[in-house]
Design a protein around this motif. Sequence first.
Motif, mmCIF file in Angstrom:
data_model
loop_
_atom_site.group_PDB
_atom_site.id
_atom_site.type_symbol
_atom_site.label_atom_id
_atom_site.label_comp_id
_atom_site.label_asym_id
_atom_site.label_seq_id
_atom_site.Cartn_x
_atom_site.Cartn_y
_atom_site.Cartn_z
ATOM 1 N N THR A 85 -11.604 5.853 0.527
ATOM 2 C CA THR A 85 -11.179 5.287 2.559
ATOM 3 C C THR A 85 -10.456 4.457 1.577
ATOM 4 O O THR A 85 -10.231 3.816 -0.030
ATOM 5 C CB THR A 85 -12.177 4.571 2.154
ATOM 6 O OG1 THR A 85 -13.723 6.021 2.613
ATOM 7 C CG2 THR A 85 -11.867 3.530 3.469
ATOM 8 N N TYR A 86 -9.164 4.245 2.672
ATOM 9 C CA TYR A 86 -8.450 3.563 2.291
ATOM 10 C C TYR A 86 -7.908 2.680 3.895
ATOM 11 O O TYR A 86 -8.047 3.660 4.704
ATOM 12 C CB TYR A 86 -7.608 4.894 2.181
ATOM 13 C CG TYR A 86 -7.078 5.511 0.747
ATOM 14 C CD1 TYR A 86 -6.336 4.879 -0.741
ATOM 15 C CD2 TYR A 86 -7.766 7.617 0.629
ATOM 16 C CE1 TYR A 86 -7.059 6.184 -1.986
ATOM 17 C CE2 TYR A 86 -7.768 7.310 0.366
ATOM 18 C CZ TYR A 86 -7.727 7.460 -1.279
ATOM 19 O OH TYR A 86 -7.603 7.937 -2.309
ATOM 20 N N GLY A 87 -7.978 1.717 3.366
ATOM 21 C CA GLY A 87 -6.588 0.942 4.201
ATOM 22 C C GLY A 87 -5.782 1.392 5.458
ATOM 23 O O GLY A 87 -6.633 1.155 6.102
ATOM 24 N N PHE A 88 -4.955 1.439 4.673
ATOM 25 C CA PHE A 88 -4.055 1.819 5.703
ATOM 26 C C PHE A 88 -3.742 3.256 5.631
ATOM 27 O O PHE A 88 -4.022 4.780 6.527
ATOM 28 C CB PHE A 88 -2.476 1.308 5.537
ATOM 29 C CG PHE A 88 -1.603 1.852 5.707
ATOM 30 C CD1 PHE A 88 -1.817 1.529 7.511
ATOM 31 C CD2 PHE A 88 -0.832 2.613 5.654
ATOM 32 C CE1 PHE A 88 -0.258 1.241 8.008
ATOM 33 C CE2 PHE A 88 0.635 2.787 6.491
ATOM 34 C CZ PHE A 88 0.351 2.698 7.545
ATOM 35 N N ALA A 89 -3.179 3.807 3.883
ATOM 36 C CA ALA A 89 -3.431 5.610 3.581
ATOM 37 C C ALA A 89 -2.682 5.612 2.308
ATOM 38 O O ALA A 89 -2.534 4.107 1.953
ATOM 39 C CB ALA A 89 -1.750 5.820 4.324
ATOM 40 N N PRO A 90 -3.347 6.850 1.478
ATOM 41 C CA PRO A 90 -3.375 6.868 -0.368
ATOM 42 C C PRO A 90 -1.837 6.499 -0.893
ATOM 43 O O PRO A 90 -1.344 6.606 0.175
ATOM 44 C CB PRO A 90 -3.658 8.455 0.140
ATOM 45 C CG PRO A 90 -4.330 9.148 0.995
ATOM 46 C CD PRO A 90 -3.484 7.615 2.402
ATOM 47 N N ALA A 91 -2.065 6.078 -1.804
ATOM 48 C CA ALA A 91 -0.625 6.185 -2.138
ATOM 49 C C ALA A 91 -0.050 7.008 -2.534
ATOM 50 O O ALA A 91 1.601 6.388 -3.619
ATOM 51 C CB ALA A 91 -0.672 4.445 -3.180
ATOM 52 N N THR A 92 -0.126 8.289 -2.687
ATOM 53 C CA THR A 92 0.758 8.787 -2.616
ATOM 54 C C THR A 92 1.636 9.135 -1.951
ATOM 55 O O THR A 92 2.774 10.015 -2.647
ATOM 56 C CB THR A 92 0.116 10.523 -2.403
ATOM 57 O OG1 THR A 92 -0.508 10.312 -1.165
ATOM 58 C CG2 THR A 92 -1.678 10.313 -3.624
ATOM 59 N N GLY A 93 2.745 8.333 -0.897
ATOM 60 C CA GLY A 93 3.354 8.637 -0.138
ATOM 61 C C GLY A 93 3.786 7.845 0.573
ATOM 62 O O GLY A 93 3.948 6.701 -0.281
ATOM 63 N N SER A 94 4.846 7.047 0.233
ATOM 64 C CA SER A 94 6.122 6.649 1.073
ATOM 65 C C SER A 94 6.133 5.685 1.908
ATOM 66 O O SER A 94 5.688 6.125 3.202
ATOM 67 C CB SER A 94 7.748 6.825 1.169
ATOM 68 O OG SER A 94 8.512 5.473 1.777
ATOM 69 N N THR A 95 5.357 4.525 2.418
ATOM 70 C CA THR A 95 5.037 3.212 3.276
ATOM 71 C C THR A 95 6.471 2.576 2.924
ATOM 72 O O THR A 95 6.176 1.836 1.635
ATOM 73 C CB THR A 95 3.544 3.151 3.197
ATOM 74 O OG1 THR A 95 3.791 2.478 1.843
ATOM 75 C CG2 THR A 95 3.278 3.810 3.188
ATOM 76 N N SER A 96 6.671 1.633 4.306
ATOM 77 C CA SER A 96 7.233 0.653 3.854
ATOM 78 C C SER A 96 7.038 -0.161 5.619
ATOM 79 O O SER A 96 7.222 0.569 6.556
ATOM 80 C CB SER A 96 8.805 1.087 4.193
ATOM 81 O OG SER A 96 9.737 -0.531 4.279
ATOM 82 N N GLY A 97 6.874 -1.430 5.401
ATOM 83 C CA GLY A 97 6.574 -2.534 6.717
ATOM 84 C C GLY A 97 5.474 -2.002 7.451
ATOM 85 O O GLY A 97 5.805 -2.181 8.437
ATOM 86 N N CYS A 98 4.408 -1.370 6.236
ATOM 87 C CA CYS A 98 3.175 -1.306 7.163
ATOM 88 C C CYS A 98 1.768 -2.639 7.025
ATOM 89 O O CYS A 98 2.111 -3.059 6.241
ATOM 90 C CB CYS A 98 2.756 -0.118 7.116
ATOM 91 S SG CYS A 98 3.767 1.635 7.947
ATOM 92 N N TYR A 99 1.242 -2.296 7.718
ATOM 93 C CA TYR A 99 -0.172 -3.365 7.886
ATOM 94 C C TYR A 99 -1.065 -2.967 8.365
ATOM 95 O O TYR A 99 -1.217 -1.786 9.225
ATOM 96 C CB TYR A 99 0.302 -4.511 9.194
ATOM 97 C CG TYR A 99 1.579 -5.697 8.388
ATOM 98 C CD1 TYR A 99 1.802 -6.706 7.563
ATOM 99 C CD2 TYR A 99 2.795 -4.721 8.777
ATOM 100 C CE1 TYR A 99 2.222 -6.982 7.389
ATOM 101 C CE2 TYR A 99 4.035 -5.692 8.586
ATOM 102 C CZ TYR A 99 3.969 -6.801 7.610
ATOM 103 O OH TYR A 99 4.946 -7.873 7.096
ATOM 104 N N TYR A 100 -2.355 -3.302 7.961
ATOM 105 C CA TYR A 100 -3.606 -3.104 8.386
ATOM 106 C C TYR A 100 -4.497 -4.260 8.884
ATOM 107 O O TYR A 100 -4.583 -5.370 7.646
ATOM 108 C CB TYR A 100 -4.314 -1.769 7.717
ATOM 109 C CG TYR A 100 -4.992 -2.396 6.395
ATOM 110 C CD1 TYR A 100 -6.038 -2.468 5.954
ATOM 111 C CD2 TYR A 100 -4.227 -2.039 5.196
ATOM 112 C CE1 TYR A 100 -6.927 -3.170 4.635
ATOM 113 C CE2 TYR A 100 -4.583 -2.637 4.122
ATOM 114 C CZ TYR A 100 -5.480 -3.107 3.752
ATOM 115 O OH TYR A 100 -5.843 -2.864 2.273
ATOM 116 N N LEU A 101 -5.593 -4.244 9.510
ATOM 117 C CA LEU A 101 -6.493 -5.138 9.527
ATOM 118 C C LEU A 101 -7.480 -5.158 8.512
ATOM 119 O O LEU A 101 -8.604 -3.717 9.218
ATOM 120 C CB LEU A 101 -6.630 -5.240 11.019
ATOM 121 C CG LEU A 101 -7.969 -6.734 11.318
ATOM 122 C CD1 LEU A 101 -7.049 -7.610 11.175
ATOM 123 C CD2 LEU A 101 -8.201 -6.605 12.356
#
Length: 324
Positions: free
Chosen positions: A279-295
């Motif tokens: 389970t991951y709050g936003f997404a697994p860390a395998t790709g690229s994320t920028s300026g993303c948030y989760y509650l």
Amino acid sequence: MYTSSPENSIRPRKPRRYVSAPEAPSEIGIRTARQLNNLSLYYEQYSPLLAKDTTFQQERSIDYSGYDWAAYGRNDTVVTSQQPIGSSAVVPFTHIYDGGTYPIAAVPLQSPNGGDYAGLFGLNQGSLRNVVLTTGEQDYSVTLRGILRLRTAYVGALAGRNDGTVYNCAAAGYSVTAHAYQGSVLYMGGFVGYNAGTIRSGSVSTPSLTASSNYARLLMGGFTGGNSGLVSQSYAMANVEVLQIRGGGVALSGFAGENIGSIRSSYCATALTSPGADTYGFAPATGSTSGCYYLSGGTRTYLLNSLLNYVSIVFYFYVFFARI
């Protein structure tokens, strides 16, 4: 001496007149539930006759609650749900659909029996713009029909899988349900099942995203089950739940169950429930994320009482926003 006669003389031919085939229309209006349902039923026949840049332009709001399903089924069969537009890899949707921000309301969505794609669109390789999909005043679902075994399937409200472009589209109120069995792979998302294309300004609110896994691989996210493309300026609000896990690998996330692509400037507020998945709050860390948030850790109540079912979300929480 040979003398020509009128009968055997060579007469000048009349010039041939060539009649050109009528040009395919560059724009086709969609005004009724029957027309949109026919696009689902007969897209395989329409598609080869149209230019690649043909636009299906929705010209008004469409509400299936007043649609006489029994009268307009193929071969006079009663219709209780709509199959995807572009329902298979053999016949993907390759044109442009512009919803004009007019809502499409109250249509239950199902894959063909044994199909691999479920959603308003199945496999999108074209362009979806300004589509607003709601459930109206009823509860409707997106369902994968048949037993999913030894194959890969994609389930989401707007599209099962996006290999094209999606811009400024929204889906609200649809519950998404599917189950995966031996040797299968299932991608489930509230908005799209899998994205390998580009999605910009997409939003989804999903009361229930529910699945089980029996010796299968299951990837679930509030927005998309998997992403290998680009998603930007998008959000998801959802309740994601895995009912049962027996073997296999299961991952669920607030936004994307799997990410090997890029996600930019997006957020999610998602409840995640599972008996043992990764389970991951936003997404697994395998790709690229920028300026993303989760509650993280909050609860929310859905109020499904507006005419167009633009879902209101009330958050009662004592926790924090987690920066990716």
